[in-house]
Write a protein that holds these residues in place. Structure first.
Motif, PDB file in Angstrom:
ATOM      1  N   LYS A  61       0.810  -1.214   0.000  1.00  0.00           N
ATOM      2  CA  LYS A  61       0.000   0.000   0.000  1.00  0.00           C
ATOM      3  C   LYS A  61       0.847   1.270   0.000  1.00  0.00           C
ATOM      4  O   LYS A  61       0.354   2.339  -0.360  1.00  0.00           O
ATOM      5  CB  LYS A  61      -0.928   0.002   1.220  1.00  0.00           C
ATOM      6  CG  LYS A  61      -2.026  -1.051   1.160  1.00  0.00           C
ATOM      7  CD  LYS A  61      -2.931  -0.966   2.370  1.00  0.00           C
ATOM      8  CE  LYS A  61      -4.054  -2.003   2.299  1.00  0.00           C
ATOM      9  NZ  LYS A  61      -4.941  -1.940   3.485  1.00  0.00           N
ATOM     10  N   ASN A  62       2.095   1.161   0.407  1.00  0.00           N
ATOM     11  CA  ASN A  62       2.954   2.340   0.518  1.00  0.00           C
ATOM     12  C   ASN A  62       3.911   2.503  -0.657  1.00  0.00           C
ATOM     13  O   ASN A  62       4.633   3.502  -0.725  1.00  0.00           O
ATOM     14  CB  ASN A  62       3.777   2.254   1.818  1.00  0.00           C
ATOM     15  CG  ASN A  62       2.904   2.251   3.051  1.00  0.00           C
ATOM     16  OD1 ASN A  62       2.008   3.078   3.190  1.00  0.00           O
ATOM     17  ND2 ASN A  62       3.144   1.317   3.954  1.00  0.00           N
ATOM     18  N   ILE A  63       3.939   1.543  -1.557  1.00  0.00           N
ATOM     19  CA  ILE A  63       4.909   1.598  -2.646  1.00  0.00           C
ATOM     20  C   ILE A  63       4.729   2.818  -3.552  1.00  0.00           C
ATOM     21  O   ILE A  63       5.721   3.466  -3.916  1.00  0.00           O
ATOM     22  CB  ILE A  63       4.866   0.280  -3.450  1.00  0.00           C
ATOM     23  CG1 ILE A  63       5.601  -0.814  -2.676  1.00  0.00           C
ATOM     24  CG2 ILE A  63       5.479   0.453  -4.834  1.00  0.00           C
ATOM     25  CD1 ILE A  63       5.572  -2.168  -3.336  1.00  0.00           C
ATOM     26  N   PRO A  64       3.511   3.193  -3.975  1.00  0.00           N
ATOM     27  CA  PRO A  64       3.391   4.382  -4.841  1.00  0.00           C
ATOM     28  C   PRO A  64       3.984   5.647  -4.225  1.00  0.00           C
ATOM     29  O   PRO A  64       4.690   6.396  -4.903  1.00  0.00           O
ATOM     30  CB  PRO A  64       1.877   4.504  -5.050  1.00  0.00           C
ATOM     31  CG  PRO A  64       1.354   3.122  -4.880  1.00  0.00           C
ATOM     32  CD  PRO A  64       2.198   2.520  -3.809  1.00  0.00           C
ATOM     33  N   LYS A  65       3.727   5.898  -2.954  1.00  0.00           N
ATOM     34  CA  LYS A  65       4.273   7.093  -2.308  1.00  0.00           C
ATOM     35  C   LYS A  65       5.786   6.993  -2.158  1.00  0.00           C
ATOM     36  O   LYS A  65       6.506   7.981  -2.358  1.00  0.00           O
ATOM     37  CB  LYS A  65       3.616   7.282  -0.935  1.00  0.00           C
ATOM     38  CG  LYS A  65       4.078   8.523  -0.187  1.00  0.00           C
ATOM     39  CD  LYS A  65       3.791   9.794  -0.981  1.00  0.00           C
ATOM     40  CE  LYS A  65       2.297  10.049  -1.077  1.00  0.00           C
ATOM     41  NZ  LYS A  65       2.004  11.322  -1.777  1.00  0.00           N
ATOM     42  N   LEU A  66       6.298   5.815  -1.814  1.00  0.00           N
ATOM     43  CA  LEU A  66       7.746   5.629  -1.707  1.00  0.00           C
ATOM     44  C   LEU A  66       8.417   5.865  -3.059  1.00  0.00           C
ATOM     45  O   LEU A  66       9.494   6.470  -3.133  1.00  0.00           O
ATOM     46  CB  LEU A  66       8.063   4.212  -1.209  1.00  0.00           C
ATOM     47  CG  LEU A  66       7.724   3.892   0.251  1.00  0.00           C
ATOM     48  CD1 LEU A  66       7.976   2.427   0.532  1.00  0.00           C
ATOM     49  CD2 LEU A  66       8.537   4.760   1.196  1.00  0.00           C
TER      50      LEU A  66
END
Length: 521
Positions: A61-66
């Motif tokens: 869930k955090n990959i796009p922002k990272l």
């Protein structure tokens, strides 16, 4: 039992027993790690709030922002840019070069026959690899694509490579390499799930066994503006009949059941961003301090022009009357009852460099790049600098092996299959026996050599390793300069023959000498 527990037990034995049970359970919990890292009673751990989550909650869930922040750091933070490019340069350099190494014993070939076969394959491979025709976009050759794919993986967390077949004029091989940016492998409208299908997450599809079976690729970047609806194509990971790879996924997983990769800078994103802000602030403070101006006060209104003021065409914000600008060597007149309070900013800050150095050491430790290599600052002793290089090269070699196995070798095997199928390379049994196929597909991928702080010491050490049988001349030639010992040997024979023909003394044996004569020489 204390008096309260005794009172409760007297009134209600069941409640007293329950209190005693919980007390004993708490005692058990505060043993071993419960007294240290897992303690819930120590004041130092009281403010440490953690939450256990699945790989989907913690990573997917955090990959796009990272990914967004990692790319922003690469584009705007010099330290982040330097870290990724340092890895790219040392791992890939100008490209990992093919060194065919077939299993001659299994194939029943002599050493001479194997050498002839390997030389021919390398020549055919370079015909394809050194041409931009191997790229679907016709922009880079195979070695340049290696650097692009590796840098994309570092920055985005993963990268994808399609292997389409597209005939082109004046090129006997039809295999093409098509790199796909990580963002294009996604679900509908850039979301995580594909139409509510739990088997497709972030564009990666799995089956009931958890095996990755296909990837969903959009026809454009999900952030690009287009009035037409985004379309997806489903690409199976392996061919149904041949079992050959249709797409390569460059990813380094850190937890089981993980489907998408995490950018390399993820653990240090916050540190690098704060350090970049601090550097910008210190730079601005130093610039303001350098723009020292003279201010003159006046007790009455004066229409005197500002001597040495900034010309209007040089002003940054001339349209804003509330903006005050300073320039080097300027004089500013102040109105009645206006005064200037001088400040001593103390810039450049003498503590700036030690602080940044300390933070860079922590960042380097997280990225497996020693501080000296990260900042290209070899000011310590020879032993310390060499130790830093050796430590960095452990990581560089590991990344190189990973890149060779995940990108170069699969593409080479696809090329070899096409070359053999078209009859340009002779390899009996290649398509019928998996062991024969593996024997023919053996290869090494050599990249840039390790830097040398003291070349004389490095060469002397290499000579001793060869003399004691710890390594070979070919391996040391690759390690010291990335060359080919056999090619160098043939060239040296011609060079020394030319020197003898010119009457110049030389200690290198002639190619026509017998083996015993060579040893004596």
């Amino acid at each position: 039992m204390n008096w309260l527990d005794k009172t409760v037990a007297f009134i209600s034995p069941a409640q007293g027993l329950k209190r005693e049970k919980n007390r004993q359970l708490l005692t058990v919990m505060n043993k071993g790690y419960g007294n240290h890292g897992a303690s819930s009673r120590k004041s130092s751990m009281a403010g440490w709030v953690t939450q256990n989550g699945s790989v989907i909650d913690d990573i997917e869930k955090n990959i796009p922002k990272l990914r967004e922040r990692s790319r922003d750091l690469y584009m705007g933070a010099p330290l982040a840019t330097g870290a990724l490019k340092t890895m790219r340069t040392n791992v890939i350099g100008s490209g990992l070069r093919l060194n065919a190494q077939i299993d001659a014993d299994y194939l029943g070939m002599t050493t001479e026959e194997a050498d002839i076969w390997e030389t021919k394959v390398e020549r055919e491979f370079n015909l394809w690899a050194e041409s931009i025709h191997c790229d679907m976009q016709r922009m880079n050759n195979f070695y340049q694509l290696q650097g692009l794919a590796f840098l994309s993986w570092l920055m985005s967390g993963d990268a994808f490579c399609l292997l389409p077949i597209k005939p082109r004029a004046n090129m006997p091989y039809d295999l093409r390499i098509q790199l796909i940016e990580a963002d294009r492998v996604n679900s509908v409208d850039g979301g995580m799930l594909l139409e509510g299908n739990p088997k497709v997450l972030n564009g990666v599809e799995i089956n009931e066994d958890g095996e990755v079976v296909a990837y969903h690729i959009s026809d454009r970047h999900p952030s690009s503006f287009d009035i037409q609806k985004m379309k997806h194509i489903r690409v199976e990971k392996f061919g149904r009949t041949t079992g050959r790879p249709n797409i390569l996924h460059l990813i380094e997983t850190e937890r089981p059941e993980q489907r998408r990769g995490v950018p390399l800078l993820a653990p240090v994103i916050e540190t690098m961003k704060q350090l970049a802000r601090y550097s910008d602030a210190e730079l601005m403070a130093a610039v303001v301090n350098a723009l020292y101006s003279v201010f003159i006060t006046s007790d009455a209104d004066s229409e005197t022009d500002e001597l040495g003021s900034i010309p209007e065409e040089d002003e940054v914000d001339s349209g804003n009357e509330t903006t005050y600008e300073l320039g080097p060597g300027t004089v500013h007149f102040l109105g009645e009852n206006e005064k200037i309070q001088e400040a001593a900013p103390g810039r450049p800050n003498p503590n700036f460099d030690p602080f940044v150095t300390s933070m860079c050491r922590q960042i380097g430790a997280a990225l497996e790049i020693p501080y000296e290599v990260l900042l290209k600052n070899f000011t310590s002793s020879y032993s310390a600098s060499r130790g830093a290089l050796l430590e960095a090269w452990k990581m560089f070699k590991m990344r190189r092996q990973w890149m060779a196995e995940g990108f170069c070798q699969p593409i080479y095997e696809e090329f070899l299959s096409e070359a053999i199928a078209k009859g340009r390379i002779d390899a009996p049994g290649f398509f019928t026996d998996p062991m024969i196929r593996k024997a023919y597909s053996g290869a090494e991928w050599n990249g840039p050599s390790q830097g040398q702080l003291d070349p004389l010491k490095e060469v002397n050490a290499a000579e001793k390793r060869v003399d004691n049988g710890f390594t070979t001349r070919s391996a040391e030639t690759v390690a010291l300069g990335g060359g080919d010992w056999f090619r160098n040997h043939s060239l040296r024979i011609r060079e020394e023959q030319a020197r003898r023909d010119a009457g110049m003394a030389s200690g290198v044996p002639d190619q026509t000498m017998e083996p015993d004569e060579e040893d004596e020489t």
